[in-house]
Design a protein around this motif. Structure first.
Motif, PDB file in Angstrom:
ATOM      1  N   LEU A  13       0.816  -1.219   0.000  1.00  0.00           N
ATOM      2  CA  LEU A  13       0.000   0.000   0.000  1.00  0.00           C
ATOM      3  C   LEU A  13       0.847   1.266   0.000  1.00  0.00           C
ATOM      4  N   GLY A  14       2.092   1.157   0.424  1.00  0.00           N
ATOM      5  CA  GLY A  14       2.968   2.324   0.397  1.00  0.00           C
ATOM      6  C   GLY A  14       2.637   3.374   1.420  1.00  0.00           C
ATOM      7  N   ASP A  15       1.940   2.973   2.482  1.00  0.00           N
ATOM      8  CA  ASP A  15       1.560   3.937   3.512  1.00  0.00           C
ATOM      9  C   ASP A  15       2.499   3.914   4.716  1.00  0.00           C
ATOM     10  N   GLY A  16       3.534   3.119   4.652  1.00  0.00           N
ATOM     11  CA  GLY A  16       4.468   3.005   5.767  1.00  0.00           C
ATOM     12  C   GLY A  16       3.987   2.081   6.857  1.00  0.00           C
ATOM     13  N   LYS A  17       2.765   1.554   6.723  1.00  0.00           N
ATOM     14  CA  LYS A  17       2.187   0.650   7.721  1.00  0.00           C
ATOM     15  C   LYS A  17       2.019  -0.770   7.177  1.00  0.00           C
ATOM     16  N   ASP A  18       1.741  -0.854   5.895  1.00  0.00           N
ATOM     17  CA  ASP A  18       1.555  -2.164   5.273  1.00  0.00           C
ATOM     18  C   ASP A  18       2.866  -2.947   5.389  1.00  0.00           C
ATOM     19  N   PRO A  19       2.835  -4.139   5.976  1.00  0.00           N
ATOM     20  CA  PRO A  19       4.085  -4.887   6.201  1.00  0.00           C
ATOM     21  C   PRO A  19       4.676  -5.452   4.919  1.00  0.00           C
ATOM     22  N   TRP A  20       5.952  -5.747   5.020  1.00  0.00           N
ATOM     23  CA  TRP A  20       6.679  -6.439   3.942  1.00  0.00           C
ATOM     24  C   TRP A  20       6.985  -7.850   4.443  1.00  0.00           C
ATOM     25  N   PRO A  21       6.191  -8.845   4.055  1.00  0.00           N
ATOM     26  CA  PRO A  21       6.442 -10.211   4.534  1.00  0.00           C
ATOM     27  C   PRO A  21       7.827 -10.697   4.158  1.00  0.00           C
ATOM     28  N   ARG A  22       8.350 -11.579   4.980  1.00  0.00           N
ATOM     29  CA  ARG A  22       9.694 -12.101   4.746  1.00  0.00           C
ATOM     30  C   ARG A  22       9.826 -12.734   3.358  1.00  0.00           C
ATOM     31  N   ALA A  23       8.794 -13.484   2.943  1.00  0.00           N
ATOM     32  CA  ALA A  23       8.855 -14.141   1.634  1.00  0.00           C
ATOM     33  C   ALA A  23       8.988 -13.110   0.520  1.00  0.00           C
ATOM     34  N   GLN A  24       8.273 -11.999   0.647  1.00  0.00           N
ATOM     35  CA  GLN A  24       8.344 -10.952  -0.361  1.00  0.00           C
ATOM     36  C   GLN A  24       9.700 -10.260  -0.338  1.00  0.00           C
ATOM     37  N   TYR A  25      10.159  -9.923   0.848  1.00  0.00           N
ATOM     38  CA  TYR A  25      11.450  -9.232   0.949  1.00  0.00           C
ATOM     39  C   TYR A  25      12.578 -10.102   0.396  1.00  0.00           C
ATOM     40  N   GLN A  26      12.566 -11.379   0.752  1.00  0.00           N
ATOM     41  CA  GLN A  26      13.613 -12.270   0.257  1.00  0.00           C
ATOM     42  C   GLN A  26      13.546 -12.398  -1.262  1.00  0.00           C
ATOM     43  N   ALA A  27      12.337 -12.386  -1.818  1.00  0.00           N
ATOM     44  CA  ALA A  27      12.203 -12.438  -3.277  1.00  0.00           C
ATOM     45  C   ALA A  27      12.793 -11.183  -3.922  1.00  0.00           C
ATOM     46  N   ILE A  28      12.567 -10.029  -3.289  1.00  0.00           N
ATOM     47  CA  ILE A  28      13.151  -8.789  -3.812  1.00  0.00           C
ATOM     48  C   ILE A  28      14.672  -8.900  -3.832  1.00  0.00           C
ATOM     49  N   VAL A  29      15.240  -9.393  -2.744  1.00  0.00           N
ATOM     50  CA  VAL A  29      16.696  -9.561  -2.659  1.00  0.00           C
ATOM     51  C   VAL A  29      17.186 -10.508  -3.740  1.00  0.00           C
ATOM     52  N   ARG A  30      16.505 -11.630  -3.902  1.00  0.00           N
ATOM     53  CA  ARG A  30      16.928 -12.629  -4.892  1.00  0.00           C
ATOM     54  C   ARG A  30      16.846 -12.096  -6.321  1.00  0.00           C
ATOM     55  N   VAL A  31      15.771 -11.361  -6.630  1.00  0.00           N
ATOM     56  CA  VAL A  31      15.624 -10.800  -7.972  1.00  0.00           C
ATOM     57  C   VAL A  31      16.772  -9.842  -8.277  1.00  0.00           C
ATOM     58  N   GLN A  32      17.059  -8.945  -7.324  1.00  0.00           N
ATOM     59  CA  GLN A  32      18.131  -7.972  -7.554  1.00  0.00           C
ATOM     60  C   GLN A  32      19.499  -8.667  -7.651  1.00  0.00           C
ATOM     61  N   ALA A  33      19.702  -9.684  -6.820  1.00  0.00           N
ATOM     62  CA  ALA A  33      20.966 -10.424  -6.871  1.00  0.00           C
ATOM     63  C   ALA A  33      21.112 -11.145  -8.206  1.00  0.00           C
ATOM     64  N   ALA A  34      20.007 -11.671  -8.724  1.00  0.00           N
ATOM     65  CA  ALA A  34      20.058 -12.375 -10.008  1.00  0.00           C
ATOM     66  C   ALA A  34      20.510 -11.442 -11.121  1.00  0.00           C
ATOM     67  N   LEU A  35      19.954 -10.224 -11.138  1.00  0.00           N
ATOM     68  CA  LEU A  35      20.349  -9.253 -12.162  1.00  0.00           C
ATOM     69  C   LEU A  35      21.806  -8.834 -11.999  1.00  0.00           C
ATOM     70  N   CYS A  36      22.204  -8.542 -10.769  1.00  0.00           N
ATOM     71  CA  CYS A  36      23.587  -8.133 -10.521  1.00  0.00           C
ATOM     72  C   CYS A  36      24.560  -9.241 -10.894  1.00  0.00           C
ATOM     73  N   ARG A  37      24.215 -10.478 -10.541  1.00  0.00           N
ATOM     74  CA  ARG A  37      25.095 -11.602 -10.849  1.00  0.00           C
ATOM     75  C   ARG A  37      25.226 -11.788 -12.364  1.00  0.00           C
ATOM     76  N   ALA A  38      24.095 -11.670 -13.065  1.00  0.00           N
ATOM     77  CA  ALA A  38      24.096 -11.870 -14.514  1.00  0.00           C
ATOM     78  C   ALA A  38      24.912 -10.801 -15.236  1.00  0.00           C
ATOM     79  N   HIS A  39      24.872  -9.571 -14.719  1.00  0.00           N
ATOM     80  CA  HIS A  39      25.585  -8.466 -15.374  1.00  0.00           C
ATOM     81  C   HIS A  39      26.977  -8.206 -14.795  1.00  0.00           C
ATOM     82  N   GLY A  40      27.301  -8.847 -13.687  1.00  0.00           N
ATOM     83  CA  GLY A  40      28.574  -8.559 -13.042  1.00  0.00           C
ATOM     84  C   GLY A  40      28.565  -7.260 -12.269  1.00  0.00           C
ATOM     85  N   TRP A  41      27.379  -6.813 -11.854  1.00  0.00           N
ATOM     86  CA  TRP A  41      27.246  -5.588 -11.084  1.00  0.00           C
ATOM     87  C   TRP A  41      27.398  -5.871  -9.591  1.00  0.00           C
TER      88      TRP A  41
END
Length: 311
Positions: A139-167
């Motif tokens: 919701l972007g209101d600063g109150k809606d939680p970020w579940p662990r599964a979602q946060y870990q997915a965000i980390v994994r997605v960004q790591a996948a891109l960085c790993r693929a590009h060497g960033w």
């Protein structure tokens, strides 16, 4: 600078990182390429959706709305950690942003965070051409939680891109770090997210930090009990062992195991000798006592020979 990954290469990178991918419709060909370039790409931007409900959020980021046609990102990361791919190519996610931030991301030269942006959507550099974009269901209101599964997915997605590009993880920024007009992703600490991406990049793509170490918390006492105090293995009494080996030294455990293995070898040798002796008596017409005597002699010889070798 780098050419964007192909759709197939992206899927390979995401799945190798342990991301659960959901392919939505014709996402590979769904883009805004007719409105401008896509690439070279220099980084990845994390957003929040200001929505609730996965199905409706996927539809919104795929199709857009009256003021802004879709796709509005490349993938939408849901509360349950699933990543819904909705477009590939140029998408309406980043808009205009600060050229100084782009320079710092390209060089990966900033410290904890990029210089605060002073330009936004109306007067900034075209970010849709230069960044991958990931909307995250919140919701972007600063109150809606970020579940662990979602946060870990965000980390994994960004790591996948960085790993693929060497960033490094410094190629990952939040929308608010790109544009002075934006506040997303509210509720996520971007330096912390980058630190988690950086930690992941130290390990193979298959790394799963949630898996427990099978040896965690196991003490020498636990090992002692497992080795000595079972009916299948047996061993010296607990009290006696405390007197002779109060710290349960590994060498005594290994000595006992070695003795048991030798005992098993003797039994196997005896069985082999008995079988051989019986086979030798088949068809000879020998009586029962003769057969028994031959078997006993063979067993004794096998065990005595084995004991002689050990000494």
């Amino acid at each position: 600078m780098a050419a964007p990954l192909s759709a197939d290469r992206l899927l390979q990178a995401l799945r190798a990182e342990g991301v659960h991918v959901v392919e939505v419709g014709n996402w590979r060909a769904h883009n805004r390429n007719s409105k401008g370039p896509w690439g070279p790409v220099n980084g990845s931007i994390v957003h929040h959706t200001v929505t609730k409900g996965t199905a409706s959020t996927v539809a919104m980021v795929r199709d857009g709305y009256t003021a802004l046609p879709g796709p509005l990102c490349h993938g939408m990361i849901a509360k349950d950690g699933r990543v819904h791919m909705v477009g590939w190519g140029r998408t309406n996610h980043a808009g205009g942003g600060d050229p100084r931030v782009l320079e710092q991301v390209i060089a990966e030269s900033y410290g904890t965070r990029p210089t605060p942006p002073t330009k936004g959507n109306a007067n900034g550099t075209d970010g849709n051409a230069r960044f991958y974009g990931w909307e995250c269901e919140n919701l972007g209101d600063g109150k809606d939680p970020w579940p662990r599964a979602q946060y870990q997915a965000i980390v994994r997605v960004q790591a996948a891109l960085c790993r693929a590009h060497g960033w490094s993880a410094k190629s990952v920024i939040g929308h608010r770090e790109w544009s002075a007009d934006k506040v997303d992703p509210r509720g996520i600490d971007m330096p912390e997210l980058r630190a988690d991406v950086a930690e992941r990049l130290k390990h193979p793509a298959s790394w799963n930090p949630n898996e427990e170490d099978p040896m965690a918390g196991i003490t020498k006492k636990d090992i002692f009990d497992a080795v000595w105090k079972t009916d299948a293995i047996g061993g010296p009494a607990d009290a006696a062992d405390h007197k002779t080996n109060p710290t349960w030294q590994a060498q005594s455990i290994l000595k006992d195991v070695q003795a048991r293995i030798r005992n098993m070898d003797r039994r196997m040798a005896a069985q082999t000798a008995a079988i051989t002796a019986l086979a030798g008596q088949v068809g000879t017409g020998a009586d029962t006592q003769t057969v028994v005597t031959a078997v006993e002699t063979a067993i004794k010889r096998a065990v005595i020979d084995d004991n002689t070798v050990e000494s």
